[in-house]
Write a protein that holds these residues in place. Sequence first.
Motif, PDB file in Angstrom:
ATOM      1  N   LEU A 220     -19.740  -2.849  -5.592  1.00  0.00           N
ATOM      2  CA  LEU A 220     -19.480  -2.572  -7.006  1.00  0.00           C
ATOM      3  C   LEU A 220     -20.769  -2.608  -7.823  1.00  0.00           C
ATOM      4  O   LEU A 220     -20.922  -1.864  -8.793  1.00  0.00           O
ATOM      5  CB  LEU A 220     -18.466  -3.583  -7.565  1.00  0.00           C
ATOM      6  N   GLU A 223     -22.281   0.736  -7.823  1.00  0.00           N
ATOM      7  CA  GLU A 223     -21.667   1.614  -8.823  1.00  0.00           C
ATOM      8  C   GLU A 223     -22.233   1.330 -10.205  1.00  0.00           C
ATOM      9  O   GLU A 223     -22.476   2.251 -10.990  1.00  0.00           O
ATOM     10  CB  GLU A 223     -20.150   1.438  -8.830  1.00  0.00           C
ATOM     11  N   ILE A 302     -24.040  -7.128 -12.010  1.00  0.00           N
ATOM     12  CA  ILE A 302     -23.117  -6.291 -12.778  1.00  0.00           C
ATOM     13  C   ILE A 302     -23.149  -6.670 -14.253  1.00  0.00           C
ATOM     14  O   ILE A 302     -23.157  -5.800 -15.132  1.00  0.00           O
ATOM     15  CB  ILE A 302     -21.695  -6.395 -12.195  1.00  0.00           C
ATOM     16  N   LEU A 329     -15.881  -1.998 -14.446  1.00  0.00           N
ATOM     17  CA  LEU A 329     -16.474  -2.717 -13.315  1.00  0.00           C
ATOM     18  C   LEU A 329     -16.491  -4.222 -13.567  1.00  0.00           C
ATOM     19  O   LEU A 329     -16.285  -5.013 -12.639  1.00  0.00           O
ATOM     20  CB  LEU A 329     -17.892  -2.208 -13.051  1.00  0.00           C
TER      21      LEU A 329
END
Length: 486
Positions: A220, A223, A302, A329
């Motif tokens: 993730l 991404e 993130i 996310l």
Amino acid sequence: MIGFDNDKYIKIQSAHIQDRIDTFGGKLYLEFGGKLYDDYHAARVLPGFQPDSKLRMLLQIKEKVELVITINADDIEKNKIRGDLGITYDRDVIRLIDIFHGLGLYVSSVVLTRYNDQLSVRAFQARLEAMGIRVYHHYEIEGYPANISHIVSDGGYGKNDYIETSRELVVITAPGPGSGKLATCLSQLYHEHKRGVKAGYAKFETFPIWNLPLSHPVNLAYEAATADLNDVNMIDPFHLEAYGTTTVNYNRDVEAFPVLVAIFERILGECPYKSPTDMGVNMAGYCITDDEACRNASRQEIIRRYYDIMCQQKQGKATDMEVLKMELLMKKTGVSECNRRVVAPALEKAELTGKPAAAMELLDGRIVTGKTSSLLGASAALVLNALKALAGITDDLHLIAPEVIDPIQHLKVDHFGNRNPRLHTDEVLIALSICAASDPRAEQAMEQLPKLRGCQVHSSVILSPVDEKTFKRLGVNLTCEPRYKG
């Protein structure tokens, strides 16, 4: 906390690439996705991964390796900037050549893709040739990628220059995305096949890690890093159908695979791969030693990416869709701003003082703050306070004498025309280094600078480019609130 075995990675990765070379009979074109050098994203999400690991892996087999660097001629014409370094793509090509040569790796040539005889591109070619680097031209192919019969013909790949190579592993790398690495590899396969040379293709893309779950924070975080490209991770449907095994790839490779199969069949008579996952050679997933450490590191990445996108939106550099993707996310990973330990102390200090403030988490977990004063900006104060904490110097002790600060402020205001007399981080470090020549405590503080690498910092406002660049050079992981100084 270490979560990745870097030595194991270098060992098994180089061995796996050698196996792939042998599979194709002695010559392999290896497309290197992501950063071949200074891969700090991988280092942040896989604690223990060294930013130069891929280069060190190639150095294990350097006698078999040559590097070819591709760059899109349009990017040269447009002066495209590499975001993490703040330099143009053409300058980065020169930088990479110097780095590779310095390490003893052989750079055989540079390929100018989508070449159209642009004036600035010709000047860049002349500079490369003056350095002794061979330069080749690849052209835009009409009907690419749909018209396979034209692409795989003398009017398609055949129109491109044939790149002269001499070693069994040809690494195709680039300063950034969109540089034409894949097209260069396929063009070479076409030319090699016409010459009767056995050659194969493989891809080295660290992320997403194919043998980690789709929703794993490491994947993730990839991404999040490519939110501006709108990449998404997905189950590789071709691998699932061929082997009944679930693996992770990303949308662009999955979408392009049928076209690649058709091109391989036209060039070689058959496609050597049954799935995009088959094409890859990445072994990073086998070197994770502490899954939870990598999960935590990726969650923090993130959050940092979220703040970065929010600040970019404030500056008009990111779209609402990119922000929405980052918010999704964050929810998917189960994190929020509260999970970044430096956020609350920075905001509390800013509210208490009524001025911009910042906080740093040292590697031992201690939190240090910095506030805005008449002499120092919040970031400069934070750096000094962190160095004092690391050196065991009491907070009330001044490391920089007023007679050093005053001339700098006089220069800024009276000669450079700045309205803000406060010292930035770079200026305070210069002042501290001057004091270190005569003050042992200042010298002791300066010796702590390497310990800032890897620390976390949050600012209550968007920082000036000067402060942001200094933190980057110090190796600090910075986030900012998406607001300007009042």
